[in-house]
Design a protein around this motif. Structure first.
Motif: not given
Ligand code: NA
Ligand code: NA
Lengths: 769, 499, 121, 158, 137, 118, 88
Positions: A269-276
């Motif tokens: 979740k966090w990886t995708l949200m932050i990167v995205g």
């Protein structure tokens, strides 16, 4: 499904020999390929939207669990339709856009290859198969981006794109292989069944990292996004096809596909949200500052991809719905914008928005297409874009945590940028007075303006009537991602709620921004800060350092000096031997096992070693040769004493011949060079002495090893009775081990031919190879 | 049961070479003999492979002395597949040479020596006797010395000095190893040795002995830090020669390593780890070299080193999966590397240069040839589903199983640099516009159609082979699977040899 | 009896060889060394061969010994001549006590040897 | 023709000596090999008188073994005693020998005799240059040699 | 290097050495010797001759180019290696003439093999040395 | 005697290596030859020494009636000697050619820069 | 004292000593030609040694080696002379 994938490949292969048939208008025929595929899959729509998943499988490499397994679910279908549908239009467009190009047939070949790869990618039900197609998309896009291969920029962009996506691909492969290793199979179904095992594995973080690295590179997430603007060097149809609708979405697709396998965890979740999240905002702001139409579109595409990643990261069913719809929305408006840009470029010769204005008067239908797509991109109500935006806000607002509002803010900011960018690309060139130099611009062939117009009209159609798309395209896709049914009910109008307010506010601010001339933003600190974040440049510089290191490393090891190579090799050998001897532990020598030393032994060895000493020390080449032959003769006598008359004879004759050889060759050579550096000599001496000592120790150890099995008894027994010879050595040479002799004389022959040619053959400098 | 088919290829190439020597300076006859022999060699190799594939390990007791007393030739699946692949590669090189080798070189024994070399390779693959292997190695290296120096250009000779010195060093290590081996076991037959090694009282001696073999074969196969001869020399000889070298020579070292370290010595953990570390460094070294070179053949040479690391890594991990990957990679690598150097030769004929800075415009002028070449280039990279892809999956899987993460990383980075280098080459050599440099000259265009066909068809043939390997990976994997079974369970081999 | 003869022969043979080696070590110039070694060693080896011929009853050993002696007699003067000539050509110094050197100046530039000092070439 | 036949005969004798078996067949075989070798060598030079007098040759051989022993004793004495007695010199010696064989045998014999060593032969094959260890007087040395060895040798040969 | 003594000596040493080499060859199976040493001695004979008379003259004696001896020798060995194939035996198997032949003793393919080696060694050594003498710059 | 030979082998290997590490091509060659000799003696030694008993069956006997030296190492060394003669011959000529081309005996001069590649 | 003992304890040591003495000349030189004749003498001593050794061990086989030495040793000397003459 297999056939649909292979069709493109097959036609692409046919184009290699028969390409010249398709260099003119006949190339339009090639649009039949995606067209047929589109029609084929559209008829599957009812089945899929009713919740079915179609499978097809054919054995290929069962040993690896790789079969040509295909899976048509909602997610695949959504992509398949985009790929083939937009593909058809792009093919039509391109046949006119690149009319008369010398590589037109090859262009279509690459495009077909690419299309098949994309189809395969989204359809495959096996992760390795998926990966195969994934790599094929990288390769085919390499050829497409570098299509204008005479231009250096084009080549460089292609190389950058391939490097980034290629590296991502390889890393993704590692992730997929590991996943497969845990699941025990590469079938997607099996992996899905082992989802919890994978998530629970202690390798999960690594697998996820590898996986996302691959996905991010392909879907141009920050900091890997920079290849995408570069890829705009490709002909516009390529940009429209690859960089709006398909290839970049492969990264999104794979994240969506693997959501049930890898998703749902905090890490995911966090990886995708932050990167995205960062990507979408960053790119959307930067998109406003570009003057090149394609640049604007490229950055807004990156932003859209950021949004999709962001949504997948959030991962709620709202988010997934929003993502699915937005995939469609984005494809439908971004493709026409690219195509329109292509027309503008094609007809006016420029893509600089500051040099374009008033084209609406000369390119009416084109302007219509551009305008509608631009509006959809801006998210005007009653366009499909509005619905997409709506869903995004709905997602963020529905988040229960306090993060919801922050994320909504982020989304608004992003969307404001996208509104501006959409208007810049879709409106700006067509508004205002016609510039003098643009007056002579002609309408292109309908083959070029009809496709974008069709797509733009779809934006409006779906905008007015989203229910159908929601139920038939988005809903199955959501099911494909989440592996469970979630109703998707899209409506033109939800009533006047927070979301609508936010949407309208977004639109309003965007329009104001557009009118205020967003190019001015360029000088703001925020933009200059964002512009200063240039991972492409950083990576480029890192690559330069990497290369520099590579040079230093290579120069260190491979420095051109034979003796330095030998030293390294010997040191390595010594290290291994010392370690092994050390490991072998101490040993005792039973001196009684050794034979006594005779006077002649001493004499032979003394002469041998004395001659050796002189060989090492002398500065005269001839003395060295004399001493060397003394060594040989001493060995010869040794052989006599220790029962080897054959050896002695051979050693002696060969030694004499070696002397003759030396003498014939050497007389013109200068005396030995004297490079007396005490340090170097000492170093070499130490290295060599250690080596000699190791060999001595090893010999001693072998000698104390107790009695061996004696194969020579057999020879002794049969040499005369069967081999009919008394000299066992000779019987061995010509009979027992005759093969050694047979091929050792080959060595001799080759050596003599070598000498012959070495001395006689002199190539003229004009002769090559 | 002894079966003479085993040495069919050896005999064919030997006879070809002897005949060609008899037809000294009659280049036309030599060319015909060469191509015919290479073709017959292929047929014989196919026959051998077919036999072994269907009926298991075959042996031939040379001079009718049973093992371990005479020299035995053994065709298991590993050696017979290598013989087959060698036959393919040598057919390609032979055809290419017929047009691509300067007549002056043919006048001075190019063809006979080429066939001696191929014979040596086959012998090395097939022999079951360690000293006989040494003899084959010497046949190979002396032939390679001669081929490397044939023509006697300055760069060629300079490279050859290093090549020679270091290869002789390798032979010295090898021979020393044999001496020690004979000293501790009293036998030379590999199957017999496999039985005797565990019975040696002082096992440390066995390890010491294995180190000499590691060093000897390590040099032959260009493993870090023993690889120096390769990048010093492979860019110098004519391309057909470089193709034979690049495709086959280092691979014999790999073969020998696999043979010896699966049959005779069982590596302990230290040795496995050592091999893995060496593999990592080999990959890194090769890729660094490839990255910084501008001459096609120079970076091809570095790529050879890089990919040797893949195979050594496979051996180092020492699981079935790992070895499957390595053996598969070996098969792929022989075909593709041979082809790469043929392509380098073709490029030189097309442009008269091998420096990517001077090259360009080939795609524009020769689009079809270029596309074939692209296929080869990308199969080297391992773009799926071409041949290089499959073994990497096994290697990565094994890397995961054996926790060899650094090695897996090195394989990935190595593959990436390969991809980069190849893509850059494509972009510079084929896409870029033709250089205006006066050194550039197209000798290909003026050639007769026959000559053109002779030059292009081997490239196409090998290309088809690697595409087929990629597409029919299942078959190769089955073969590789059986090969690794043979490696892990050596009892059938030993039984077949010693009866 | 046979044994005594053998001891005698081998001793003389070995001693001649020893003298030859002492000679080669002690003699003051190259030509003297050469002169000493050729003859002494040939003799010594000849005697040793003779004893071998006596020890082994077989005829062929005797013939072998004769053959070896024959070969030595044939080759050693040739070798001595070759190396002596070349040493002179390369200008090796004669011992200070040398009485006469009639070879001096008789070689021309191409190493052709004249019979008389005035001979034109 | 006759000379070649004799040479051939010699070779067959050597063959028999080498193999050490005096069978008829072996001699015949040796003769055949010798014939083959001579055929291979294919010499065309005229007037080469090889070993026309075999018995005398053998006599000469034994004579020189004797000379050899004599010489060695002299040299040995000189070698092991600390003082040097010799008076070396290089002497020009006008030969009577003319054919290659004569010259060769003469020089071999001189080299093997005490204290003398052939250094070279002049280009016109008329003069020997001899290194002499004990050179008291040049002319007496020449005379001694002429009447001694050379005469004896030429008697055998001519 | 013109030396009458050497020239004459080599005239008679050549046949003697050749004879000796042949002796070594055919009795190699029974005593030390064999094709290798035989071939080496034979080539030494010619090398010696070439020192005295010059390579060109020695080549005239041999008549064939030494290089052409290589395929002949190699061919002989190859034939002896392959001959057993026609009798359905593994390559290199010795085939023997049933009766003892005078001088040679047992005669079989091994002798043919050794003769091939002999010729080849002569060819090889002479090719190497003569080429060097003729072509060294 | 074995001990002496062990020592000799060590010294031969060491000197061979030392010579190979020199800059002169001729020394390189000498080093190669020394290493060859070292290896031969090593095989000879490790195949066990037997003095005065050549592996030749005496006339009249069918098998040995006495101990005999192991013939296998002898056969191996013979092969190795012949092979290394071939290699040496080639190596000598190669070095000579290089010397003529480069006009130096110095191994360090054997580095044609990459720029001269064609 | 048997003949073999005599050979072992007298003759062979004498020959060994001779060999070493000659070898000293070979090491000392001073000129190459000195070394060459020393080499020649060493080989001749070798022939003698082999002869004695074959008497001592009762194997006439070794005389064959001596025969080869006797026949071809002088080729080395000829070769060195050839070299030296070419050089001067
Ligand atoms: Na045989
Ligand atoms: Na032999």
């Amino acid at each position: 499904m297999l056939i649909s994938v292979l069709l493109g490949l097959f036609v692409a292969c046919l184009l290699v020999p028969f390409g010249h048939f398709f260099r003119d208008r006949k190339s339009l025929l090639l649009a039949l390929v995606p067209g047929v595929i589109f029609l084929y899959f559209i008829q599957k729509l009812p089945a899929i939207s009713s919740g079915q998943v179609l499978f097809e499988s054919k054995n290929w490499v069962p040993a690896l669990g790789v079969n040509l397994g295909f899976r048509l679910d909602g997610l695949s279908l959504l992509f398949v339709l985009l790929i083939s549908g937009i593909g058809t239009l792009v093919f039509i467009y391109a046949s006119s856009y690149l009319k008369g190009h010398r590589y037109l047939d090859k262009f279509f070949g690459y495009l077909l290859l690419f299309m098949s790869a994309m189809l395969g990618l989204v359809l495959s039900n096996n992760v390795l198969l998926l990966f195969i197609f994934w790599e094929l998309t990288s390769i085919s896009s390499f050829f497409l981006i570098g299509f204008n291969n005479e231009q250096e920029d084009s080549r460089r962009s292609a190389l950058t794109a391939l490097s980034i996506t290629g590296l991502g691909g390889l890393i993704l492969m590692a992730g997929l292989v590991w996943m497969g290793a845990i699941a025990g199979s590469f079938s997607f179904g099996e992996i899905l069944n082992h989802a919890s095992a994978i998530k629970g594995s202690k390798f999960y973080p690594y697998i996820l990292a590898l996986f996302l690295f691959g996905a991010f590179t392909k879907s141009a997430q920050y900091p890997f996004h920079f290849w995408l603007p570069g890829a705009m060097k490709a002909p516009t149809p390529v940009s429209a096809y690859l960089h709006s609708a398909t290839m970049v979405k492969a990264g999104i697709f794979i994240m969506a596909r693997f959501t049930p396998v890898l998703g749902g965890t905090e890490m995911w979740k966090w990886t995708l949200m932050i990167v995205g999240g960062f990507t979408m905002l960053y790119a959307s702001i930067l998109s406003l500052t570009k003057r090149d139409l394609k640049g604007i579109l490229a950055y807004s595409t990156i932003s859209a991809l950021g949004i999709l990643t962001f949504l997948l990261g959030i991962g709620t069913s709202h988010a997934i719905i929003a993502a699915c719809v937005f995939i469609l929305v984005h494809a439908l408006y971004k493709a026409p914008l690219f195509l329109v840009t292509g027309i503008i470029d094609h007809e006016t010769g420029t893509r600089d928005i500051t040099k374009l204005s008033g084209l609406g008067k000369v390119l009416g239908p084109v302007a219509l297409a551009g305008g509608l797509a631009g509006l959809s991109s801006a998210g005007l109500p009653f366009t499909f874009g509005f619905i997409g935006k709506d869903l995004i806000y709905e997602t963020t607002l529905h988040l229960e945590s306090k993060w919801g509002w922050y994320l909504t803010g982020l989304a608004i900011l992003t969307n404001v940028g996208l509104v501006g960018a959409g208007l810049l690309a879709g409106f700006k060139p067509f508004m205002g007075r016609v510039r003098e130099e643009l007056r002579g611009v002609h309408m292109p062939s309908p083959l070029m303006w009809v496709p974008p117009l069709l797509l733009a009209l779809l934006c409006v159609l779906f905008g007015w009537n989203p229910e159908w798309a929601g139920a038939n395209l988005a809903e199955p896709a959501v099911k494909g991602i989440l592996q469970k049914y979630v109703a998707v009910e899209l409506k033109v109008w939800h009533g006047f709620n927070t979301i609508v307010i936010l949407s309208l506010a977004t639109l309003g601010i965007g329009v104001i921004l557009f009118l205020l001339n967003p190019a001015r933003l360029k000088s703001t600190p925020l933009v200059s800060f964002l512009e200063s974040l240039r991972p492409g440049v950083v990576m480029g510089r890192m690559f330069v350092y990497f290369k520099r290191f590579a040079t230093a490393y290579t120069d260190y090891f491979h420095d051109g000096y034979l003796r330095s190579y030998i030293i390294k090799m010997i040191l390595f050998a010594e290290a291994l031997l010392i370690y092994e001897i050390y490991r072998g532990g101490p040993f005792t020598i039973d001196f009684s096992k050794f034979s006594s030393i005779h006077v002649y032994d001493v004499a032979i060895i003394a002469v041998l070693l004395g001659a050796l000493y002189k060989t090492l020390k002398t500065s005269s080449r001839l003395t060295a040769v004399v001493c060397l032959s003394v060594i040989g003769y001493a060995i010869c006598v040794l052989f006599v004493v220790y029962s080897a008359p054959d050896l002695a004879m051979t050693q002696f004759t060969i030694d004499t011949l070696t002397v003759v050889l030396f003498v014939l060759v050497l007389y013109r050579l200068p005396p030995f060079l004297k490079f007396r550096s005490r340090k170097v000599m000492l170093r070499d001496a130490i290295i060599s002495v250690v080596f000699g000592m190791l060999l001595s120790i090893i010999c001693l150890r072998v000698l104390v090893e107790p009695a061996r099995y004696n194969i020579s008894d057999f020879y002794a027994k049969y040499a005369y009775t069967l081999g009919k010879g008394r000299n066992v050595v000779n019987v061995i040479l010509v009979d027992f081990r005759g093969f050694d002799t047979m091929f050792e004389i080959v060595v001799l022959s080759v050596a003599s031919i070598g000498v012959y040619s070495l001395l006689k053959l002199r190539l003229k400098s004009s002769e090559k190879e | 049961m002894t079966d003479n088919t085993i040495i069919g290829t050896i005999i064919i190439h030997l006879l070809a070479a002897v005949l060609q020597l008899a037809f000294w300076r009659k280049t036309k006859a030599q060319r015909y003999i060469s191509v015919t022999a290479a073709f017959l060699g292929l047929l014989s190799a196919i026959a051998l492979f077919y036999k072994v594939y269907h009926s298991g390990i075959l042996i031939m007791n040379a001079a009718n002395w049973r093992a371990p007393f005479g020299i035995v030739f053994v065709a298991d699946l590993f050696s017979s597949s290598l013989v087959l692949i060698t036959a393919l590669a040598s057919l390609a090189v032979s055809v290419f040479s017929a047009a691509g080798i300067n007549r002056a070189r043919m006048l001075y024994g190019y063809f006979p020596i080429f066939h001696f070399l191929v014979m040596g390779l086959n012998g090395a693959f097939l022999t079951g006797d360690i000293f006989n292997l040494y003899v084959w190695f010497e046949v190979i290296i002396i032939s390679s010395f001669v081929l490397m120096t044939l023509g006697g250009r300055k760069a060629q000779l300079e490279g050859a000095v290093k090549y020679m010195a270091l290869n002789i060093l390798a032979s010295t290590f090898f021979l020393t190893g044999i001496g020690i081996m004979y000293g501790i076991t009293g036998s030379l037959n590999m199957a017999d040795l496999a039985l005797r090694m565990p019975r040696v009282q002082n096992q440390s001696l066995v390890h010491l002995c294995s180190i000499f073999f590691l060093l000897g074969f390590g040099i032959k196969s260009a493993v870090f830090p023993l690889y120096f001869w390769l990048p010093s020399s492979y860019h110098t000889p004519p391309s057909a020669v470089a193709a034979t070298f690049g495709g086959l020579l280092t691979k014999v070292g790999i073969y020998a390593m696999f043979r010896v370290f699966t049959l005779i010595f069982t590596p302990d953990d230290d040795l496995k780890n050592l091999l893995i570390v060496l593999a990592i460094f080999t990959i890194v070294t090769g890729m660094f070299g490839a990255l910084i070179k501008d001459n096609i053949r120079r970076f091809f040479s570095s790529l050879i080193v890089c990919h040797i690391g893949f195979m050594v890594g496979g051996l180092g991990m020492y699981t079935k999966v790992a070895m499957m990957g390595a053996v598969f990679y070996l098969f792929h690598d022989i075909l593709v590397k041979t082809n790469m150097f043929l392509i380098a030769g073709l490029i030189r004929l097309l442009r008269g240069s091998m420096n990517i800075k001077l090259l360009g415009g080939i795609y524009r002028e020769y689009p079809k040839i270029s596309l074939v070449i692209a296929l080869v280039l990308f199969s080297l990279v391992g773009i799926p589903p071409l041949s290089g892809f499959w073994p990497k999956i096994y290697l990565l899987e094994a890397g995961f199983d054996t926790k060899s993460y650094v090695l897996s990383g090195a394989i990935i980075i190595g593959s990436f640099i390969t991809l980069f280098v190849i893509a850059r080459m494509w972009s510079e050599v084929f896409w870029k516009e033709a250089s205006a440099d006066e050194r550039i000259q197209d000798t290909f265009k003026a050639m007769s159609p026959t000559k053109k066909l002779l030059l292009v068809s081997p490239v196409v043939m090998l290309c088809i082979c690697s595409v087929l390997i990629g597409l029919d990976a299942q078959f190769i994997i089955e073969v590789v699977d059986r090969i690794t079974d043979e490696m892990i369970n050596t009892a059938p081999y030993i039984r077949a040899v010693l009866g | 009896m046979k044994e005594i003869v053998l001891i005698f022969l081998t001793t003389i043979g070995a001693l001649s060889i020893l003298f030859a080696s002492i000679g080669i070590l002690r003699m003051p110039d190259f030509f003297l060394r050469l002169s000493v070694t050729v003859k002494a060693s040939t003799l010594g080896v000849g005697l040793l061969l003779m004893s071998a011929a006596m020890v082994f009853p077989e005829v062929f050993v005797t013939t072998k010994a004769i053959a070896i002696g024959f070969f030595l007699l044939l080759t050693s003067p040739v070798a001595a001549h070759m190396i002596g000539r070349v040493s002179y050509l390369s200008g090796i110094a004669l011992w200070a006590g040398t009485q006469l050197d009639e070879l001096d100046g008789m070689y021309d530039d191409e190493h052709n040897l004249k019979s008389h000092a005035d001979e034109m070439n | 023709m006759v000379k070649q036949f004799l040479m051939n005969l010699l070779l067959s004798f050597i063959w028999v000596a080498l193999t050490g078996t005096l069978y008829y067949s072996n001699f015949l075989f040796g003769f055949m090999i010798g014939f083959a070798i001579l055929w291979v060598m294919n010499r065309t030079e005229e007037d080469q008188r090889y070993f026309t007098r075999v018995p005398k040759t053998i006599y000469l051989l034994f004579y020189f073994v004797y000379e050899l022993i004599k010489a060695n004793i002299q040299v040995a004495y000189d070698v092991i005693t600390p003082k040097y007695f010799f008076k070396p010199g290089i002497v020009k010696y006008p030969m009577s020998a003319r054919t290659d064989l004569e010259i060769n045998l003469l020089s071999t014999v001189i080299s093997l005799t005490p204290g003398t060593l052939i250094l070279d032969i002049s280009e016109d094959k008329k003069t020997l240059y001899i290194h002499v260890m004990y050179l008291k007087d040049k002319s007496s040395f020449i005379k001694q040699t002429k009447n001694g060895i050379e005469k004896r040798l030429l008697e055998i040969l001519r | 290097m013109r030396s009458t003594i050497l020239q004459t000596a080599s005239q008679y040493l050549l046949p003697i050495l050749l004879l000796f080499s042949f002796f070594l060859l055919i009795r190699g199976h029974y005593s030390p010797g064999g094709g290798f040493v035989g071939g080496l001695v034979a080539s030494i004979a010619f090398v010696l001759h070439s020192f005295a008379h010059g390579v060109e003259n020695t080549m005239k004696i041999i008549r064939y180019k030494p290089l052409s001896l290589i395929p002949i020798g190699l061919g002989m060995s190859t034939v002896s290696m392959l001959l057993p194939l026609f009798f359905g035996k593994p390559v290199m198997t010795s085939l023997w003439v049933p009766t003892q032949v005078p001088v040679f003793g047992s005669v079989g393919t091994t002798l043919l093999f050794d003769m091939g080696v002999y010729l080849l060694v002569v060819g090889v050594v002479l090719t190497i040395l003569f080429t060097i003498s003729l072509f060294s710059e | 005697m074995e001990l002496l030979l062990v020592l000799t082998i060590g010294i031969l290997y060491a000197s061979g290596m030392y010579m190979m590490l020199r800059r002169s091509m001729v020394k390189l060659l000498l080093g190669i030859l020394l290493l060859g000799n070292a290896t031969n003696i090593l095989i000879f030694l490790l195949g066990n020494l037997t003095a005065g008993k050549p592996p030749v069956i005496a006339p009249g006997l069918k098998v040995f009636n006495d101990i005999y030296a192991d013939p296998i190492p002898q056969a191996l060394i013979l092969t190795a000697i012949v092979i290394s003669f071939g290699l040496t011959a080639f190596a000598i000529v190669l070095l000579k050619r290089v010397y003529v081309l480069v006009d130096s005996d110095d191994l360090d001069d054997l580095n044609t820069p990459e720029e001269e590649d064609i | 004292m048997t003949l073999i003992n005599y050979l072992d304890y007298v003759i062979i040591p004498i020959l060994s000593v001779s060999m070493i003495i000659t070898f000293i000349r070979l090491i000392r030189g001073p000129r190459v030609v000195d070394r060459v004749i020393a080499l020649d003498l060493i080989i001749t001593i070798g022939i003698g040694f082999i002869t004695v050794f074959s008497i001592r061990s009762g194997k006439e086989l070794f005389m064959d080696v001596a025969m080869i030495l006797a026949l071809i040793a002088f080729l080395g000397t000829v070769a060195f002379s050839y070299y030296l003459e070419k050089k001067t």
